[in-house]
Enzyme design. Sequence first.
Site, short mmCIF file in Angstrom:
data_model
loop_
_atom_site.label_atom_id
_atom_site.label_comp_id
_atom_site.label_asym_id
_atom_site.label_seq_id
_atom_site.Cartn_x
_atom_site.Cartn_y
_atom_site.Cartn_z
N ILE A 43 -1.80 -9.04 0.21
CA ILE A 43 -2.79 -9.94 -0.40
C ILE A 43 -2.54 -10.09 -1.90
CG2 ILE A 43 -4.49 -8.10 -0.87
CD1 ILE A 43 -6.66 -10.14 0.03
N TYR B 250 -14.63 4.00 8.07
CA TYR B 250 -13.17 3.98 8.27
C TYR B 250 -12.81 4.70 9.58
CZ TYR B 250 -8.30 5.50 7.28
OH TYR B 250 -6.96 5.76 7.34
N LYS C 120 -11.21 3.24 13.00
CA LYS C 120 -9.94 3.74 13.55
C LYS C 120 -10.13 4.18 15.00
CE LYS C 120 -7.02 3.12 10.20
NZ LYS C 120 -5.96 2.11 10.34
N GLY D 225 0.82 -1.21 0.00
CA GLY D 225 0.00 0.00 0.00
C GLY D 225 0.84 1.26 0.00
C1 AKB Z 1 -8.08 8.84 3.76
O1 AKB Z 1 -8.24 9.88 3.12
O2 AKB Z 1 -8.96 7.99 3.93
C2 AKB Z 1 -6.73 8.59 4.40
C3 AKB Z 1 -6.69 9.13 5.79
C4 AKB Z 1 -6.77 10.57 6.04
O3 AKB Z 1 -6.56 8.38 6.71
N1 AKB Z 1 -5.70 9.16 3.63
#
Ligand code: AKB
Length: 317
Positions: free
Chosen positions: A35, A141, A145, A11
């Site tokens: 992967i 996301y 996190k 990545g």
């Molecule tokens: C995203 O834009 O999803 C990532 C981040 C800010 O964690 N680059």
Amino acid sequence: MEKILVIGAAGQLGSELTQALVDRYSGEQVMATDINAAANSKFDFCRFQVLDVMDKKALTDLVAKEKFTQIYHLAAILSATGEKNPHFAWALNMESLLTVLELAKIHGIKVYWPSSIAVFGPNTPMQNTPQHCVMDPNTVYGISKQAGERWCEYYFQKYGVDVRSLRYPGLIGYKSLPGGGTTDYAVDIYHKAIAGEAFECFLSEKTYLPMMYMPDAIKATLDLMHAPKEQVKIRSSYNLSGMSFSPKEIHESILRKYPDFKISYQPDFRQAIADSWPDSIDDSAARADWGWAHQYDLDAMTDDILANLPAYMKHFV
Ligand code: AKB
């Protein structure tokens, strides 16, 4: 002797961090996993193995066999891609972290896990966002996190797992292609400028976001991982800051070298994600605890990318 496992090595971050780890240790001591089997060709300078981080048995067997002392767990679904398949993003981001933390507990392994400015949300103070404040992420996301940060602190407090983490701003590098993040327009824009094409930006011209050039991110990661344990006082994740800029400002920075480069603005669903994130970050805890200092501002980053990306392009064909 240290033995290091990098998960998700192909990545954006892994592509450069793996090289930096090999420079610091050796190719024999570092195993890159991804992967994507084709990623093998990227890692001729260290060991490589195909690994699907969702395959708990494969990961457990690999860790037991290789006796790693450190794991850099970088595999994740980023913000924009995550919104297209929220349940899968949650499953991948969370289950893989829990597997890694559990293995770290059992085998006494030190862990690095990246968090993000995506942990913040619409009710977070937008300017100079403090380390501790309201956090109400509204992307899957960001939710993963934030939950991950709580799990990291939990494993440190309950089981003494030496887990360390940074809340990365948008990371910008020229050695990999955009990876499905909201901040990735600032990667793509350089490719378009060099190709002589106009750039259509999916964010509006005045959208400020915290950003960082990859060499600064690599330095921060290695500095944190090599800091004495007692200096790492935050075990959820550290705020980290380099620069903040808008699409208009990065365009102006590129215009200094490519005066005919055109940009237009077509905000899409990613605008709402960007609007929920801070404009700028207060990273004084990282600076005080383990001496963090960034090096690159916008123009220095632009100059470096425009000088190096044209020759690097051949790696993407
Ligand atoms: C995203 O834009 O999803 C990532 C981040 C800010 O964690 N680059």
